[in-house]
Design an enzyme around this catalytic site. Structure first.
Site, PDB file in Angstrom:
ATOM      1  CB  THR A  47      -5.192 -19.840  -9.317  1.00 39.47           C
ATOM      2  OG1 THR A  47      -5.245 -19.783  -7.897  1.00 39.47           O
ATOM      3  CG2 THR A  47      -3.860 -19.275  -9.787  1.00 39.47           C
ATOM      4  CG  ASP A  56      -5.518 -15.516  -7.987  1.00 40.40           C
ATOM      5  OD1 ASP A  56      -5.677 -15.017  -6.857  1.00 40.40           O
ATOM      6  OD2 ASP A  56      -4.908 -16.580  -8.178  1.00 40.40           O
TER       7      ASP A  56
END
Length: 563
Positions: A97, A370
């Site tokens: 992330t 992401d």
């Protein structure tokens, strides 16, 4: 005569000062103000607001797999009325992330921006650190240490930073997410604010003193309305359960259930489950975490008057609940399908708010992810795929014992994290060992270990220059100061994780292939299957805004999407 001269000079100074004020009025600028703004004003055809949307853990095929079930105002609107880049990939590992958000907005890879993981081992202070930790920052809107955050560990500027520099701070930049890193890294260093969700017994949005010393009145009012309470409801499927044919059965052995519930099956009584699952934190692992982010983003557009004048603003939204749901229930679950159908409605709400407040044609949106996610290996094994689980603890024990046998020294491995091994440099120096020999020996042994696909040494990453393949992806994710001494890559479909739910982090296409949609002002309608990289997004938006690229950008503008 002198008095008149001074009065004229003072009046001129006052007029100049007024012309430099930021958004103090909704009235059209005067002729003098227009003249003073010319150097920084976006040309008339440019967007008044850019909205970046990152969907956490969104595989590319979620666009196509659930397409027939989406409404016309969310994903379909972006796909059919904007530009769909269908072959967009991450060009580095690990696919997590924090590196993902940083790479999207800096236009470069972890080798440059320094965010090499969500957490990483800092060999200089001998402890693991979090990507956004900042002890010098104070929590705002809470007393929890969850507010001690900033982007200070990110070494490169972002497209949002460059916009602030270009307009001399007059653009408004705000980041919003459930996760702190999902709000902070996109907002950048110069943002007006970044807000993230504090669960527990609060259920509110917070920030840190890095951005401001107190919450704006509108945020305080939003929090005072107890926005999370209404989402402690019953999570039932949006449509009849039997219609969820793009997923596996609701009851299956590949999903993890919340504490206090025997099976991972609908319905979920969130109110009764909250006390055993972190209070309002439970909302994060439901589609309602995305809904509360959409609520807050719509409020920010309105109360901050974003996109209401010719100086462009930037709103960075990250929908994180898709990641929590994916980790718990997996790629093939009814829960993930329902989460995306509901997210589609939340995105439609945001777009409608932009139409109403900013005006259709006055804003630009991009949407990406992401990282992706792997199918649950236990499920893949049942389908006769090559997949499995990697016992990292036994692996480290084996590697450690091999080092002891070869070099007759205990404790050479100091840390293993993010698929990287860190040696104890003090032991190496005190015993006058050759670091290169250690690296080569361990990498060779790793390559013979079941479940390990490849292994690379620090020396190879530092001295080599790789342009293609896995080695190039590892080098792009390798930071000379922050990364380890030996990096290993697991076989496709092999993960370090529980036997339920999905994860990510690899260089395989299920983790690297993510959506990329552009829509709105300055964007063509169309589609392209030519391969692009995640690092191309920031240069594309920079080109659209006619501003400098982020200072370490290595990507290229995707010119075919621009008018």
């Amino acid at each position: 005569m002198k008095i008149s001269y001074y009065l004229v000079a003072i009046c001129a100074l006052m007029l100049t000062s007024c012309s430099l004020s930021r958004k103090l009025t909704d009235q059209e600028p005067t002729e003098l103000e227009s003249t003073n703004y010319k150097a920084i004003e976006t040309p008339p055809e440019g967007p008044r607001l850019v909205v970046g949307i990152v969907v956490d853990q969104m595989r590319y095929d979620y666009l196509t797999r659930f397409y027939s079930r989406y409404g016309n105002g969310g994903f379909k609107r972006l796909m059919n009325e904007g530009f769909n880049v269908t072959n967009n990939h991450y060009n580095y590992v690990p696919t997590y992330t924090a590196p993902g958000h940083a790479s999207i907005y800096t236009g470069t890879v972890p080798a440059d921006h320094g965010i090499i993981g969500n957490n990483w081992y800092d060999k200089f202070i001998d402890r693991t650190i979090y990507n956004a930790d900042d002890e010098s920052a104070s929590p705002v809107g809470t007393t929890s240490d969850e507010g001690k955050m900033s982007p200070s560990r990110m070494l490169s500027s972002t497209v949002t930073d460059e916009l602030k520099l270009f307009t001399q701070g007059r653009s408004k930049v705000i980041g919003i997410s459930i996760k702190d890193r999902g709000a902070i890294l996109p907002a950048g260093h110069a943002a007006d604010a970044a807000y993230w969700f504090r669960g527990g017994d609060e259920g509110t949005f917070i920030t840190s003193s890095f951005y401001r010393n107190q919450l704006p009145d509108w945020v305080a009012s939003f929090n005072a309305s107890q926005p999370a309470e209404k989402y402690l409801t019953t999570w039932q499927t949006l449509y009849p359960l039997e219609s969820y044919t793009a997923s596996g059965p609701d009851l299956n052995p590949y999903e993890g259930s919340p504490r206090g519930k025997e099976t991972a099956t609908f319905p979920y009584d969130l109110k009764s489950l909250a006390s055993k699952n972190g209070g309002y934190n439970l909302i994060k692992a439901t589609p309602y975490g995305n809904s509360i982010v959409a609520d807050f983003a719509i409020e920010a557009i309105d109360k901050e008057n974003m996109g209401t004048d010719s100086i462009p603003d930037f709103l960075a939204i990250s929908f994180s609940s898709t990641d929590y749901v994916g980790h718990q229930y997996g790629v093939n679950s009814v829960e993930i399908e329902d989460t995306y159908l509901r997210l589609d409605q939340d995105i439609a709400r945001v777009l409608k708010a932009l139409d109403d407040k900013v005006g259709e044609g006055n804003y630009t949106v991009f949407l990406t992810a992401d990282h992706g996610a792997v199918n649950v290996p236990a499920y893949l094994q049942e389908q006769k795929f090559s997949a499995g689980y990697f016992d990292e603890r036994n692996f480290v024990k084996k590697m450690d014992s091999l080092l002891v046998s070869q070099f007759e020294i205990n404790g050479l491995i100091k840390n293993v994290s993010n698929d990287q091994v860190f040696f104890d440099q003090e032991l190496i120096r005190s015993n006058k060992l050759n670091s290169g020999e250690l690296q080569d020996f361990l990498a060779a042994e790793m390559r013979n270990y079941p479940g390990v696909d490849k292994a690379f040494t620090r020396d190879a990453m530092v001295s080599g220059s790789f342009t293609t393949g896995m080695a190039a992806m590892i080098q792009n994710g390798f930071h000379h100061q922050r990364s380890g001494d030996v990096i290993f890559i697991l076989d496709p479909g092999v993960i370090v994780y529980s036997r339920t739910g999905s994860t990510h982090g690899s260089a395989q296409s299920y983790d690297t292939h993510v959506p990329l949609l552009f829509y709105g002002n300055g964007i063509k309608k169309g589609e392209s299957a030519e391969r692009t990289s995640i690092t191309d997004i920031a240069p594309t938006i920079s080109t659209l805004l006619k501003i400098s690229f982020p200072n370490s950008a290595t990507g290229n503008p995707i010119t075919k999407v621009l008018k």
